[in-house]
Design a protein around this motif. Sequence first.
Motif, PDB file in Angstrom:
ATOM      1  N   LEU A  54      -9.767  22.773   0.203  1.00 57.42           N
ATOM      2  CA  LEU A  54     -10.326  24.121   0.109  1.00 57.42           C
ATOM      3  C   LEU A  54     -11.644  24.116  -0.660  1.00 57.42           C
ATOM      4  O   LEU A  54     -12.570  24.882  -0.344  1.00 57.42           O
ATOM      5  CB  LEU A  54      -9.318  25.058  -0.557  1.00 57.42           C
ATOM      6  CG  LEU A  54      -8.102  25.427   0.292  1.00 57.42           C
ATOM      7  CD1 LEU A  54      -7.075  26.193  -0.531  1.00 57.42           C
ATOM      8  CD2 LEU A  54      -8.531  26.254   1.507  1.00 57.42           C
ATOM      9  N   LEU A  85     -14.216  23.011   1.670  1.00 55.41           N
ATOM     10  CA  LEU A  85     -14.542  24.135   2.547  1.00 55.41           C
ATOM     11  C   LEU A  85     -15.455  25.119   1.832  1.00 55.41           C
ATOM     12  O   LEU A  85     -16.385  25.669   2.440  1.00 55.41           O
ATOM     13  CB  LEU A  85     -13.249  24.835   2.984  1.00 55.41           C
ATOM     14  CG  LEU A  85     -13.418  26.114   3.817  1.00 55.41           C
ATOM     15  CD1 LEU A  85     -14.139  25.816   5.127  1.00 55.41           C
ATOM     16  CD2 LEU A  85     -12.057  26.757   4.078  1.00 55.41           C
ATOM     17  N   ALA A  86     -15.220  25.333   0.545  1.00 57.13           N
ATOM     18  CA  ALA A  86     -16.079  26.238  -0.225  1.00 57.13           C
ATOM     19  C   ALA A  86     -17.533  25.762  -0.226  1.00 57.13           C
ATOM     20  O   ALA A  86     -18.465  26.570  -0.135  1.00 57.13           O
ATOM     21  CB  ALA A  86     -15.560  26.349  -1.666  1.00 57.13           C
ATOM     22  N   LEU A 131     -19.099  26.648   2.986  1.00 57.45           N
ATOM     23  CA  LEU A 131     -19.352  28.083   3.061  1.00 57.45           C
ATOM     24  C   LEU A 131     -20.343  28.567   2.007  1.00 57.45           C
ATOM     25  O   LEU A 131     -20.561  29.769   1.870  1.00 57.45           O
ATOM     26  CB  LEU A 131     -18.028  28.850   2.900  1.00 57.45           C
ATOM     27  CG  LEU A 131     -16.951  28.581   3.965  1.00 57.45           C
ATOM     28  CD1 LEU A 131     -15.668  29.316   3.622  1.00 57.45           C
ATOM     29  CD2 LEU A 131     -17.451  28.979   5.344  1.00 57.45           C
ATOM     30  N   LEU A 141     -19.976  28.632  -1.166  1.00 57.60           N
ATOM     31  CA  LEU A 141     -19.312  29.338  -2.258  1.00 57.60           C
ATOM     32  C   LEU A 141     -19.411  28.452  -3.500  1.00 57.60           C
ATOM     33  O   LEU A 141     -18.540  27.631  -3.781  1.00 57.60           O
ATOM     34  CB  LEU A 141     -17.845  29.614  -1.906  1.00 57.60           C
ATOM     35  CG  LEU A 141     -17.595  30.487  -0.677  1.00 57.60           C
ATOM     36  CD1 LEU A 141     -16.102  30.629  -0.416  1.00 57.60           C
ATOM     37  CD2 LEU A 141     -18.240  31.859  -0.856  1.00 57.60           C
ATOM     38  N   ALA A 176     -15.954  32.486  -7.042  1.00 59.58           N
ATOM     39  CA  ALA A 176     -15.870  32.524  -5.582  1.00 59.58           C
ATOM     40  C   ALA A 176     -14.929  31.443  -5.061  1.00 59.58           C
ATOM     41  O   ALA A 176     -14.054  31.717  -4.228  1.00 59.58           O
ATOM     42  CB  ALA A 176     -17.259  32.360  -4.980  1.00 59.58           C
ATOM     43  N   TYR A 177     -15.088  30.195  -5.534  1.00 65.01           N
ATOM     44  CA  TYR A 177     -14.179  29.164  -5.001  1.00 65.01           C
ATOM     45  C   TYR A 177     -12.790  29.247  -5.610  1.00 65.01           C
ATOM     46  O   TYR A 177     -11.815  28.821  -5.008  1.00 65.01           O
ATOM     47  CB  TYR A 177     -14.773  27.747  -5.078  1.00 65.01           C
ATOM     48  CG  TYR A 177     -15.283  27.242  -6.394  1.00 65.01           C
ATOM     49  CD1 TYR A 177     -14.418  26.907  -7.430  1.00 65.01           C
ATOM     50  CD2 TYR A 177     -16.647  27.024  -6.588  1.00 65.01           C
ATOM     51  CE1 TYR A 177     -14.893  26.385  -8.622  1.00 65.01           C
ATOM     52  CE2 TYR A 177     -17.138  26.504  -7.776  1.00 65.01           C
ATOM     53  CZ  TYR A 177     -16.252  26.187  -8.798  1.00 65.01           C
ATOM     54  OH  TYR A 177     -16.733  25.670  -9.979  1.00 65.01           O
ATOM     55  N   ARG A 178     -12.676  29.848  -6.800  1.00 69.61           N
ATOM     56  CA  ARG A 178     -11.330  30.128  -7.321  1.00 69.61           C
ATOM     57  C   ARG A 178     -10.646  31.191  -6.453  1.00 69.61           C
ATOM     58  O   ARG A 178      -9.431  31.120  -6.204  1.00 69.61           O
ATOM     59  CB  ARG A 178     -11.412  30.609  -8.775  1.00 69.61           C
ATOM     60  CG  ARG A 178     -10.067  31.033  -9.386  1.00 69.61           C
ATOM     61  CD  ARG A 178      -9.100  29.872  -9.453  1.00 69.61           C
ATOM     62  NE  ARG A 178      -7.798  30.283  -9.970  1.00 69.61           N
ATOM     63  CZ  ARG A 178      -6.819  30.763  -9.227  1.00 69.61           C
ATOM     64  NH1 ARG A 178      -6.991  30.884  -7.917  1.00 69.61           N
ATOM     65  NH2 ARG A 178      -5.661  31.087  -9.769  1.00 69.61           N
ATOM     66  N   LEU A 204     -11.165  31.572  -3.254  1.00 69.05           N
ATOM     67  CA  LEU A 204     -10.772  30.898  -2.018  1.00 69.05           C
ATOM     68  C   LEU A 204      -9.452  30.158  -2.207  1.00 69.05           C
ATOM     69  O   LEU A 204      -8.585  30.174  -1.322  1.00 69.05           O
ATOM     70  CB  LEU A 204     -11.868  29.925  -1.584  1.00 69.05           C
ATOM     71  CG  LEU A 204     -11.602  29.158  -0.279  1.00 69.05           C
ATOM     72  CD1 LEU A 204     -11.482  30.132   0.895  1.00 69.05           C
ATOM     73  CD2 LEU A 204     -12.702  28.136  -0.017  1.00 69.05           C
ATOM     74  N   LEU A 205      -9.274  29.522  -3.366  1.00 74.87           N
ATOM     75  CA  LEU A 205      -8.012  28.844  -3.642  1.00 74.87           C
ATOM     76  C   LEU A 205      -6.841  29.830  -3.698  1.00 74.87           C
ATOM     77  O   LEU A 205      -5.689  29.455  -3.467  1.00 74.87           O
ATOM     78  CB  LEU A 205      -8.093  28.080  -4.964  1.00 74.87           C
ATOM     79  CG  LEU A 205      -9.004  26.863  -5.041  1.00 74.87           C
ATOM     80  CD1 LEU A 205      -8.840  26.162  -6.381  1.00 74.87           C
ATOM     81  CD2 LEU A 205      -8.730  25.890  -3.921  1.00 74.87           C
ATOM     82  N   VAL A 216      -6.317  32.302  -1.717  1.00 75.84           N
ATOM     83  CA  VAL A 216      -5.925  32.815  -0.403  1.00 75.84           C
ATOM     84  C   VAL A 216      -4.544  32.291   0.026  1.00 75.84           C
ATOM     85  O   VAL A 216      -3.660  33.080   0.390  1.00 75.84           O
ATOM     86  CB  VAL A 216      -6.998  32.501   0.651  1.00 75.84           C
ATOM     87  CG1 VAL A 216      -6.498  32.847   2.052  1.00 75.84           C
ATOM     88  CG2 VAL A 216      -8.280  33.274   0.347  1.00 75.84           C
TER      89      VAL A 216
END
Length: 457
Positions: A71, A74-75, A78, A80, A85-87, A89-90, A92
């Motif tokens: 993930l 992936l950030a 994207l 991020l 922001a990437y926290r 995403l985690l 999700v």
Amino acid sequence: MRRWWPLGVLLGGVGLLPALIAVAQLGRIHPDEVYQLLEPAWFRAHGYGVLAWEWRVGLRNWAMPGVAAWLLRLAEVLWLTHPVAYRALLAVPQVALHAWMLWAAYRYAERRAGISGGRFALLAMGLYGPVLVFAGRTLGESLSTAFLVVALEALDRTERPVRAGLVGGLALGLAVVARYGSAVVVLAALVWLAAGRRWRVLAFACLGGLGVALGLGALDWATWGKPFHSFFAYVDFNVLSGQAARQFGASPPVFYLWPFFSGLPLWFWAVVPQGVSSIRRRFAVPLPLFCAGVYLVAITATAHKEERFLYPALVLLVMAAAPALAALVLGRESARSRWGLGAMALATALLAGHFFPPGDLRGDQFRAIVAATRDDGASGLLIVNEGLWGAGGFFYIGKNIPWSTCDWPHDANFQQAMRDTRFNRAVTFEGRALAELRAAGFRVVGRVGRETVLARD
């Protein structure tokens, strides 16, 4: 359709709350939240990070950090790049897992208290204070407990035993992968099935769990060079050798008394007589209650104790008691009485989060670390009044710059950072060493709660 949309709204709204709280607040319940998942994942994704000793001797498996690492990659794709922001995403997949847990709580209660009772039980579980605090966190207890609720609901079903067994076994296996201490609950669940002579469900539960176990063995073989290396190392360290108690301390059985009684909602004790009466009438102990009891005995008998270890037991007890609460509330004759009693029960559920977990989450420190290192000019960070394992690590710094922690100005790390011009950012808790930082050329550039953010040219 008219039946399901209120449930969908409940699952979506209540299911999001723990993740929103965790991402907005940051901080940590325990250092393991950072250094047993976020930081290893950062190391996997970026090639640098702080690896705790468990990740050097093979005491953990790479399943959850591995997913988080993908993930994080992936950030990057994207764009991020901000830690929040990437926290997010985690969070999700955690939201999805939490919604699955709440759906399981609904299904468990619906079989005992009807559709309205299931919805109310979902609210009672979703607004339970410790769940709001824990469920969005990257702790083994948080992830494992959600899988346990899903598993026990599935194994409790009487219809479609093959599917119930496979889903239950799969979820039990994933609960153990997320946290090896949950193996106690797995054994308790299998004993409960055997005692009830539910042989078909038991067989397929073992089959589902076996699939997860084979995957874990293959993962350990690929990462540690031996199948199930991390599991056996964990059991040896925490159970057989007594090293956990020697290294982290031992506590008497009464250690859990206060967090147990303060962590349970007040409404739990109101439905205990009804639960006891039901057990006597049916001559059967509900699966979540049985598993919670066995787990409580196990952690009480274990020398090394921490408050967070109680979380799975508290959630399983709430799961077991929620249908009785729903029946008690919905059984009131007047609407005013139902609404009043229901609101009081949910309020006491929320209140339990004030007492459990105890301690300082230090969310302001993590937010201050993020604020201090966001601009491109940040080349080094000193965190004052915090130890290494209490800080946020490279995950929240978000870049490969030197950083260190210290407690006092006379500490070697503080003195070295003052001499090293790369250290041009500092965060200090409750204003400690402000005079010494200013004397070294730092100036205050912001405040986040109890934290002061400083910079120097």
